[in-house]
Design an enzyme around this catalytic site. Structure first.
Site, PDB file in Angstrom:
ATOM      1  N   LYS A   6       0.822  -1.205   0.000  1.00  0.00           N
ATOM      2  CA  LYS A   6       0.000   0.000   0.000  1.00  0.00           C
ATOM      3  C   LYS A   6       0.861   1.263   0.000  1.00  0.00           C
ATOM      4  O   LYS A   6       0.645   2.185  -0.795  1.00  0.00           O
ATOM      5  CB  LYS A   6      -0.955  -0.028   1.205  1.00  0.00           C
ATOM      6  CG  LYS A   6      -1.863   1.176   1.304  1.00  0.00           C
ATOM      7  CD  LYS A   6      -1.324   2.161   2.297  1.00  0.00           C
ATOM      8  CE  LYS A   6      -2.127   3.455   2.253  1.00  0.00           C
ATOM      9  NZ  LYS A   6      -1.585   4.423   3.222  1.00  0.00           N
TER      10      LYS A   6
ATOM     11  N   ASP B 123      -6.360   1.137   0.740  1.00  0.00           N
ATOM     12  CA  ASP B 123      -6.290   1.302   2.192  1.00  0.00           C
ATOM     13  C   ASP B 123      -7.641   0.939   2.799  1.00  0.00           C
ATOM     14  O   ASP B 123      -8.530   0.441   2.113  1.00  0.00           O
ATOM     15  CB  ASP B 123      -5.922   2.745   2.526  1.00  0.00           C
ATOM     16  CG  ASP B 123      -6.990   3.692   2.031  1.00  0.00           C
ATOM     17  OD1 ASP B 123      -8.032   3.233   1.562  1.00  0.00           O
ATOM     18  OD2 ASP B 123      -6.783   4.900   2.124  1.00  0.00           O
TER      19      ASP B 123
END
Length: 214
Positions: free
Chosen positions: A124, A142
């Site tokens: 991420k 996320d």
DNA sequence: ATCCCGAGGG
DNA sequence: CCCTCTGGAT
């Protein structure tokens, strides 16, 4: 989990996001690729407002990995101890700064493999840096994007990697560059985890999710 | 699956 | 009190 929306439904949705906010931007504050990387590492399980409060004075003094090594782990903790998980984050920021100085001439690498090899940097965080600092259409999934994707049907998947693929496979290409921030901002201010503001939602008529918010 | 871990909102 | 916030390493 909603059903995956099709290409035409996604085109309608992202057209509205674009018309409402043509140039969406990260709300994390940073001054260069290195400070962006640090801010994103610090943002894990933390609000960007809280991260900015800590990094504003920090980045006034430290903007390069070499300066971060001078500050040191204990010095860094003084700036970030108001952020959750601060001990792990301080250790990782110092360790990754040392690697940047020793192996990359103090620069931030622009490949996913090199970024993910840094301590505290997972898929991420690497995708955020690739997207925001280097302009690649990388989809960082996320907590907001995972929730919004599955709740609305914009990007359905059982884990974050599946949602990342769902975005790449279903969102029209011309919207992929900014999809990350549109979805984050939608999740943060409208399609919130706890009390979604469906009455204020731009895409309410295209969304299967119903939430009684009194 | 579990740990890390402070601040803010409800 | 409880839940959530731009996760990653073990």
């Amino acid at each position: 989990m909603a059903q995956q929306l099709d290409y035409h439904q996604l085109r309608a949705i992202f057209t509205r996001f674009r018309d409402a906010n043509p140039e969406p931007r990260s709300e994390l504050e940073y001054v260069n690729a290195y400070t962006l990387l640090v801010a994103v590492v610090l943002s894990a399980q933390a609000t960007d407002a809280g991260v900015n409060r800590a990094t504003r004075p920090l980045f006034a003094r430290v903007t390069t990995p070499a300066q971060m090594l001078e500050l040191g782990e204990e010095g860094l903790i003084e700036y970030i101890k108001t952020i959750g998980l601060f001990r792990n984050k301080a250790k990782n920021v110092i360790a990754l700064s040392r690697i940047l100085v020793e192996q990359y001439g103090g620069e931030v690498p622009d490949s996913r493999a090199a970024l993910q090899a840094l301590p505290g940097v997972g898929r991420k965080t690497a995708n955020v840096v690739l997207n925001v600092a280097f302009g690649y259409p990388a989809q960082a999934v996320d907590t907001h994007i995972f929730r919004v994707g599955n709740r609305t049907g914009i990007a359905v998947g059982k884990d974050v990697l599946a949602v990342e693929r769902a975005i790449e496979d279903n969102v029209p290409v011309e919207f992929q560059r900014h999809a990350h921030h549109w979805l984050i901002l939608h999740g943060r201010y409208i399609c919130k985890a706890r009390k979604p503001r469906c009455p204020d939602c731009l895409i309410r008529d295209l969304c299967p999710y119903e939430e009684k918010t009194e």
